[in-house]
Design a protein around this motif. Sequence first.
Motif, PDB file in Angstrom:
ATOM      1  N   ALA A   2       0.786  -1.230   0.000  1.00 52.15           N
ATOM      2  CA  ALA A   2       0.000   0.000   0.000  1.00 52.15           C
ATOM      3  C   ALA A   2       0.821   1.286   0.000  1.00 52.15           C
ATOM      4  CB  ALA A   2      -0.973  -0.013   1.172  1.00 52.15           C
ATOM      5  N   GLY A   3       1.683   1.490   0.981  1.00 49.63           N
ATOM      6  CA  GLY A   3       2.447   2.734   1.026  1.00 49.63           C
ATOM      7  C   GLY A   3       1.528   3.944   0.971  1.00 49.63           C
ATOM      8  N   HIS A   4       2.091   5.101   0.752  1.00 46.39           N
ATOM      9  CA  HIS A   4       1.274   6.318   0.708  1.00 46.39           C
ATOM     10  C   HIS A   4       0.364   6.339  -0.498  1.00 46.39           C
ATOM     11  CE1 HIS A   4       3.244   7.959   4.168  1.00 46.39           C
ATOM     12  NE2 HIS A   4       4.424   7.790   3.623  1.00 46.39           N
ATOM     13  N   ALA A   5       0.837   5.926  -1.660  1.00 46.18           N
ATOM     14  CA  ALA A   5       0.024   5.959  -2.875  1.00 46.18           C
ATOM     15  C   ALA A   5      -1.130   4.977  -2.789  1.00 46.18           C
ATOM     16  CB  ALA A   5       0.891   5.662  -4.091  1.00 46.18           C
ATOM     17  N   MET A  24      -9.448   1.369  -0.081  1.00 46.51           N
ATOM     18  CA  MET A  24      -8.355   1.332   0.892  1.00 46.51           C
ATOM     19  C   MET A  24      -8.672   2.206   2.106  1.00 46.51           C
ATOM     20  SD  MET A  24      -6.148  -0.747  -0.415  1.00 46.51           S
ATOM     21  CE  MET A  24      -4.450  -0.463   0.044  1.00 46.51           C
ATOM     22  N   ILE A  25      -8.055   1.864   3.213  1.00 49.42           N
ATOM     23  CA  ILE A  25      -8.130   2.673   4.425  1.00 49.42           C
ATOM     24  C   ILE A  25      -7.195   3.858   4.213  1.00 49.42           C
ATOM     25  CG2 ILE A  25      -7.621   2.674   6.903  1.00 49.42           C
ATOM     26  CD1 ILE A  25      -8.220  -0.387   6.842  1.00 49.42           C
ATOM     27  N   THR A  26      -7.633   5.033   4.590  1.00 47.17           N
ATOM     28  CA  THR A  26      -6.814   6.225   4.354  1.00 47.17           C
ATOM     29  C   THR A  26      -5.604   6.252   5.280  1.00 47.17           C
ATOM     30  OG1 THR A  26      -7.923   7.645   5.956  1.00 47.17           O
ATOM     31  CG2 THR A  26      -8.888   7.545   3.727  1.00 47.17           C
ATOM     32  N   GLU A  27      -4.631   7.020   4.885  1.00 51.00           N
ATOM     33  CA  GLU A  27      -3.427   7.196   5.699  1.00 51.00           C
ATOM     34  C   GLU A  27      -3.791   7.764   7.073  1.00 51.00           C
ATOM     35  OE1 GLU A  27       0.983   9.207   5.137  1.00 51.00           O
ATOM     36  OE2 GLU A  27      -0.509   9.441   3.574  1.00 51.00           O
ATOM     37  N   ALA A  51      -3.132   6.106  10.754  1.00 49.40           N
ATOM     38  CA  ALA A  51      -2.428   6.874  11.787  1.00 49.40           C
ATOM     39  C   ALA A  51      -3.261   6.946  13.064  1.00 49.40           C
ATOM     40  CB  ALA A  51      -2.097   8.270  11.272  1.00 49.40           C
ATOM     41  N   SER A  52      -4.566   7.123  12.902  1.00 50.32           N
ATOM     42  CA  SER A  52      -5.454   7.168  14.059  1.00 50.32           C
ATOM     43  C   SER A  52      -5.396   5.849  14.841  1.00 50.32           C
ATOM     44  CB  SER A  52      -6.885   7.449  13.609  1.00 50.32           C
ATOM     45  OG  SER A  52      -7.773   7.392  14.702  1.00 50.32           O
ATOM     46  N   LEU A  53      -5.454   4.744  14.118  1.00 50.48           N
ATOM     47  CA  LEU A  53      -5.365   3.439  14.784  1.00 50.48           C
ATOM     48  C   LEU A  53      -4.041   3.269  15.509  1.00 50.48           C
ATOM     49  CD1 LEU A  53      -6.912   0.958  12.187  1.00 50.48           C
ATOM     50  CD2 LEU A  53      -7.788   1.485  14.470  1.00 50.48           C
ATOM     51  N   GLN A  54      -2.977   3.763  14.901  1.00 52.35           N
ATOM     52  CA  GLN A  54      -1.650   3.634  15.507  1.00 52.35           C
ATOM     53  C   GLN A  54      -1.539   4.428  16.807  1.00 52.35           C
ATOM     54  OE1 GLN A  54       0.580   4.842  12.034  1.00 52.35           O
ATOM     55  NE2 GLN A  54       1.107   2.731  11.534  1.00 52.35           N
ATOM     56  N   PRO A 103     -15.470  -1.208  12.970  1.00 54.59           N
ATOM     57  CA  PRO A 103     -16.187  -0.710  11.786  1.00 54.59           C
ATOM     58  C   PRO A 103     -15.258  -0.427  10.601  1.00 54.59           C
ATOM     59  CG  PRO A 103     -16.170   0.966  13.506  1.00 54.59           C
ATOM     60  CD  PRO A 103     -15.595  -0.285  14.106  1.00 54.59           C
ATOM     61  N   LEU A 104     -14.042  -0.019  10.893  1.00 52.08           N
ATOM     62  CA  LEU A 104     -13.079   0.255   9.825  1.00 52.08           C
ATOM     63  C   LEU A 104     -12.735  -1.032   9.074  1.00 52.08           C
ATOM     64  CD1 LEU A 104     -11.452   2.620   8.642  1.00 52.08           C
ATOM     65  CD2 LEU A 104      -9.614   2.000  10.206  1.00 52.08           C
ATOM     66  N   MET A 105     -12.499  -2.120   9.802  1.00 53.80           N
ATOM     67  CA  MET A 105     -12.187  -3.399   9.159  1.00 53.80           C
ATOM     68  C   MET A 105     -13.408  -3.934   8.417  1.00 53.80           C
ATOM     69  SD  MET A 105     -10.007  -5.590   8.235  1.00 53.80           S
ATOM     70  CE  MET A 105      -8.543  -5.240   9.191  1.00 53.80           C
ATOM     71  N   ALA A 106     -14.588  -3.778   8.978  1.00 55.49           N
ATOM     72  CA  ALA A 106     -15.801  -4.235   8.288  1.00 55.49           C
ATOM     73  C   ALA A 106     -15.949  -3.523   6.942  1.00 55.49           C
ATOM     74  CB  ALA A 106     -17.034  -4.006   9.162  1.00 55.49           C
ATOM     75  N   GLU A 107     -15.732  -2.230   6.924  1.00 55.18           N
ATOM     76  CA  GLU A 107     -15.836  -1.468   5.678  1.00 55.18           C
ATOM     77  C   GLU A 107     -14.751  -1.887   4.694  1.00 55.18           C
ATOM     78  OE1 GLU A 107     -17.332   0.944   2.793  1.00 55.18           O
ATOM     79  OE2 GLU A 107     -18.262   0.319   4.660  1.00 55.18           O
ATOM     80  N   HIS A 108     -13.545  -2.103   5.178  1.00 54.89           N
ATOM     81  CA  HIS A 108     -12.450  -2.534   4.313  1.00 54.89           C
ATOM     82  C   HIS A 108     -12.778  -3.891   3.685  1.00 54.89           C
ATOM     83  CE1 HIS A 108      -8.317  -2.374   2.892  1.00 54.89           C
ATOM     84  NE2 HIS A 108      -8.123  -3.597   3.350  1.00 54.89           N
ATOM     85  N   LEU A 109     -13.321  -4.805   4.472  1.00 55.97           N
ATOM     86  CA  LEU A 109     -13.705  -6.109   3.950  1.00 55.97           C
ATOM     87  C   LEU A 109     -14.848  -5.989   2.942  1.00 55.97           C
ATOM     88  CD1 LEU A 109     -13.503  -8.287   7.210  1.00 55.97           C
ATOM     89  CD2 LEU A 109     -11.824  -8.152   5.347  1.00 55.97           C
ATOM     90  N   ARG A 110     -15.797  -5.088   3.187  1.00 58.50           N
ATOM     91  CA  ARG A 110     -16.886  -4.854   2.219  1.00 58.50           C
ATOM     92  C   ARG A 110     -16.328  -4.436   0.865  1.00 58.50           C
ATOM     93  NH1 ARG A 110     -19.133  -2.158   6.380  1.00 58.50           N
ATOM     94  NH2 ARG A 110     -20.734  -3.354   7.415  1.00 58.50           N
ATOM     95  N   ASN A 111     -15.318  -3.582   0.890  1.00 56.13           N
ATOM     96  CA  ASN A 111     -14.699  -3.153  -0.357  1.00 56.13           C
ATOM     97  C   ASN A 111     -14.015  -4.326  -1.064  1.00 56.13           C
ATOM     98  OD1 ASN A 111     -15.490  -0.421  -0.194  1.00 56.13           O
ATOM     99  ND2 ASN A 111     -13.827   0.004   1.221  1.00 56.13           N
ATOM    100  N   GLY A 112     -13.416  -5.228  -0.297  1.00 55.23           N
ATOM    101  CA  GLY A 112     -12.820  -6.426  -0.882  1.00 55.23           C
ATOM    102  C   GLY A 112     -13.869  -7.326  -1.517  1.00 55.23           C
TER     103      GLY A 112
END
Length: 181
Positions: free
Chosen positions: A100-103, A110-113, A117-120, A133-142
């Motif tokens: 993923a990296g920044h690009a 994709m989950i935004t940068e 950072a917020s999760l970190q 909820p973030l992972m659920a949305e990411h999986l929905r996109n997959g």
Amino acid sequence: MRRRLPMALFGLVVWVLAGCSTATGAAPATPGANQADITFSQQMVPHHQQSIQVANLASERSASEYVKATAAKIVKAESAEVRTMTGWLQSWNAAVLPAAGHAGHAMPGMITEGQVASLQNLSGAEFDKVWLPLMAEHLRNGVAMAKTVLSAGEHAETKALAQEIVENQTAAIDEITAQLP
């Protein structure tokens, strides 16, 4: 011997140039695979790599055994799928996009940068409240990406993997959603 060397070099140059055509976007001549199959793997590899990155954060920051167990399942399943899709891309002489990296954060689904950072910066119950909820949305996109290749792809193994992704990630989304407050 002198005639073989120039012919061998010519063959090598033709082979290298033919391989370069995939780096410029042209689809390789691959029996049973089309551009939809290639695009799916090229996009799903970084998508899964980001899932793995975010799931690994859960093992360090989560207070919930459920979140940790779910994250471990994601890492195991998606790591294997990354290896499979990377192998296909290599066999098709298609570019394997970097992690993923920044690009990669700008790629659809994709989950935004900023979200990463917020999760970190979170831990415990606050981390879990954001992660679920973030992972659920990411999986929905997959799942959406997998459904696209199911309708447009030709490669039987890609379509089989896409069907597994739809089924497994839909089940994971349902489980995660049930955990939300």
